[in-house]
Motif scaffolding. Structure first.
Motif, PDB file in Angstrom:
ATOM      1  N   THR A 210       0.760  -1.259  -0.039  1.00 18.00           N
ATOM      2  CA  THR A 210      -0.167   0.020  -0.154  1.00 18.00           C
ATOM      3  C   THR A 210       0.969   1.303   0.184  1.00 18.00           C
ATOM      4  OG1 THR A 210       0.028  -0.035   2.445  1.00 18.00           O
ATOM      5  CG2 THR A 210      -1.826  -0.970   1.181  1.00 18.00           C
ATOM      6  N   ASN A 211       2.269   1.068   0.413  1.00 19.22           N
ATOM      7  CA  ASN A 211       2.900   2.402   0.646  1.00 19.22           C
ATOM      8  C   ASN A 211       4.376   1.874   0.385  1.00 19.22           C
ATOM      9  OD1 ASN A 211       1.089   4.541   2.123  1.00 19.22           O
ATOM     10  ND2 ASN A 211       0.812   2.609   3.374  1.00 19.22           N
ATOM     11  N   LEU A 212       5.173   2.702  -0.080  1.00 20.63           N
ATOM     12  CA  LEU A 212       6.592   2.212  -0.390  1.00 20.63           C
ATOM     13  C   LEU A 212       7.309   3.776  -0.621  1.00 20.63           C
ATOM     14  CD1 LEU A 212       7.441   1.364  -3.915  1.00 20.63           C
ATOM     15  CD2 LEU A 212       5.094   1.885  -3.358  1.00 20.63           C
ATOM     16  N   PHE A 213       8.742   3.612  -0.404  1.00 21.56           N
ATOM     17  CA  PHE A 213       9.548   4.851  -0.688  1.00 21.56           C
ATOM     18  C   PHE A 213      10.335   4.386  -2.023  1.00 21.56           C
ATOM     19  CE2 PHE A 213      10.119   6.535   3.861  1.00 21.56           C
ATOM     20  CZ  PHE A 213       8.650   7.011   3.639  1.00 21.56           C
ATOM     21  N   ALA A 228       8.189   6.744  -8.533  1.00 22.05           N
ATOM     22  CA  ALA A 228       7.071   6.791  -7.621  1.00 22.05           C
ATOM     23  C   ALA A 228       5.659   7.513  -8.328  1.00 22.05           C
ATOM     24  CB  ALA A 228       7.462   8.000  -6.459  1.00 22.05           C
ATOM     25  N   LYS A 232       2.136   5.553  -8.579  1.00 17.72           N
ATOM     26  CA  LYS A 232       1.012   6.009  -8.058  1.00 17.72           C
ATOM     27  C   LYS A 232      -0.139   5.940  -8.981  1.00 17.72           C
ATOM     28  CE  LYS A 232       3.137   9.550  -5.190  1.00 17.72           C
ATOM     29  NZ  LYS A 232       3.693  10.983  -5.213  1.00 17.72           N
ATOM     30  N   LEU A 237      -0.623   2.835  -5.830  1.00 21.55           N
ATOM     31  CA  LEU A 237       0.291   2.792  -4.595  1.00 21.55           C
ATOM     32  C   LEU A 237       0.591   4.117  -4.108  1.00 21.55           C
ATOM     33  CD1 LEU A 237       2.637  -0.177  -5.751  1.00 21.55           C
ATOM     34  CD2 LEU A 237       1.084  -0.222  -3.548  1.00 21.55           C
ATOM     35  N   HIS A 238       0.689   4.235  -2.666  1.00 21.37           N
ATOM     36  CA  HIS A 238       1.099   5.506  -2.146  1.00 21.37           C
ATOM     37  C   HIS A 238       2.719   5.378  -2.223  1.00 21.37           C
ATOM     38  CE1 HIS A 238       1.938   8.292   1.751  1.00 21.37           C
ATOM     39  NE2 HIS A 238       1.803   8.926   0.241  1.00 21.37           N
ATOM     40  N   ALA A 239       3.366   6.021  -3.315  1.00 24.06           N
ATOM     41  CA  ALA A 239       4.751   5.763  -3.177  1.00 24.06           C
ATOM     42  C   ALA A 239       5.322   7.193  -3.384  1.00 24.06           C
ATOM     43  CB  ALA A 239       5.045   5.391  -4.620  1.00 24.06           C
ATOM     44  N   GLU A 240       6.419   7.406  -2.662  1.00 17.71           N
ATOM     45  CA  GLU A 240       7.113   8.632  -2.349  1.00 17.71           C
ATOM     46  C   GLU A 240       8.574   8.600  -2.819  1.00 17.71           C
ATOM     47  OE1 GLU A 240       5.668  11.244  -1.703  1.00 17.71           O
ATOM     48  OE2 GLU A 240       3.633  10.605  -1.542  1.00 17.71           O
ATOM     49  N   PHE A 259       8.647  -2.894   5.250  1.00 15.35           N
ATOM     50  CA  PHE A 259       8.320  -1.784   4.558  1.00 15.35           C
ATOM     51  C   PHE A 259       9.140  -1.949   3.030  1.00 15.35           C
ATOM     52  CE2 PHE A 259       8.618   2.613   3.483  1.00 15.35           C
ATOM     53  CZ  PHE A 259       7.507   3.042   3.472  1.00 15.35           C
TER      54      PHE A 259
END
Length: 348
Positions: A210-213, A228, A232, A237-240, A259
């Motif tokens: 759901t999230n990643l860097f 990123a 998205k 995906l919430h990618a930053e 993570f």
């Protein structure tokens, strides 16, 4: 009845990604005279500052331009806040400014307003644009068509890679960098090899995420931003994206067991910072996928294939896009038509 999920190679995104090597080949072949004219002007009257005007993927290409120009030409680069012109109506002060406007469509009103404001102040303007009939081309003294051809998928791929190659070609000509110029000549063939090499399996790693860097540094930071963004818009995906230096501040707090991290490490001095961060995060139990330019890549390494550290990010993103496409489909999404998006976004 559930609709059949397309094969990864059948999407527009996949086909257009595969066209990137030919787009770069066309860009380099057809823009030689314009690049030479631009380089002569820049050497004869160097700008004191470069301002980039772009949105979305094109703005990620502008990040790449910042690192390339500042490290190889020694000229500071600033990203234009487009609303300064389009919303606030502010006028620019005269100066020795070079504007590099990057756009697939060349039609967004806020980008055009920013470029027009700089032109009124006497700036020189270079346009990297896929549609050479667009209004942006009329504002530029030097128009460098991307020659990527029609791009129908909402997710920009070949136009982004062509923009990166365009930036590298400008800098190579401007600075007279023989090594970069030589490596650019081999770039289309290198991209074709990279397109068929999957450095890590995003479907296996990120199907349930759901999230990643996404981390990188230096020349690679623009493709971390682009990676990123694609995760998205096509995978939900919430990618930053973070610099391997910046991620060591507040963002480190949430990197713990399981993570996901995607990392790009180039072979230059900035790459070791990324490798250090990747090792540290893996030690905490994070799921780290590292694409290292110095590690085996097919039958070679990315560093050897690229021939210049500044071009390694282009090969990295070329190999990354097909995996994003496959991940999008695996998550039951359509990479060509992300929800709530359209191909040309005309922001004010």
């Amino acid at each position: 009845m559930q609709s059949e999920v397309a094969h990864p190679s059948q999407s527009l995104m996949a086909r257009e990604t595969a066209d990137a090597p030919q787009a770069v080949r066309a860009f380099l072949a057809r823009n030689q005279d314009t690049l030479a004219s631009l380089a002569q002007d820049l050497r004869g009257s160097p700008p004191s500052v470069v301002v980039t005007c772009a949105r979305g993927s094109s703005d990620n290409a502008a990040t790449y331009a910042k690192y390339l120009i500042e490290t190889l030409a020694g000229v500071p680069v600033s990203s234009s806040a487009l609303s300064v012109s389009s919303v606030f109506g502010a006028e620019m002060q005269p100066g020795r400014v070079l504007v590099i406007a990057i756009s697939q469509s060349g039609r967004s009103p806020d980008l055009l307003a920013a470029v027009e404001a700089h032109r009124r102040a006497g700036a020189r303007v270079v346009a990297l644009v896929n549609d050479e009939t667009a209004p942006l081309a009329d504002l530029a003294q030097w128009v460098l068509p991307l020659h990527a051809g029609p791009e129908k998928s909402v997710a920009a791929t070949k136009s982004y890679i062509a923009s990166l190659a365009g930036v590298a070609a400008i800098v190579a000509q401007w600075t007279g960098d023989a090594a970069l110029t030589e490596a650019l000549g081999r770039l289309p063939d290198a991209l074709a090899i990279a397109a068929g090499t999957a450095p890590f399996d995003l479907v296996e790693r990120l199907s349930a995420a759901t999230n990643l860097f996404v981390i990188a540094r230096g020349y690679g930071f623009g493709i971390a931003q682009e990676g990123a963004l694609k995760l998205k818009e096509t995978c939900g995906l919430h990618a930053e994206a973070y610099s391997a230096a910046e991620v060591r501040h507040g963002p480190m707090t949430i990197i713990n067991e399981g993570f996901p991290i995607v990392a790009f490490a180039t072979s230059d001095a900035s790459g070791e910072s990324v490798r250090d961060a990747a090792r540290e995060f893996a030690g905490r139990g994070a799921q780290v996928a590292l694409l290292d330019a110095e590690a085996p890549f097919g039958e070679s390494t990315l560093a050897a294939l690229a021939g210049h550290a500044a071009l390694e990010p282009l090969l990295m993103i070329q190999s990354f896009y097909p995996q994003v496409n496959a991940l999008s489909l695996a998550r039951g999404l359509d990479p060509d038509n992300p929800a709530h998006l359209r191909k040309v976004t005309e922001t004010l």
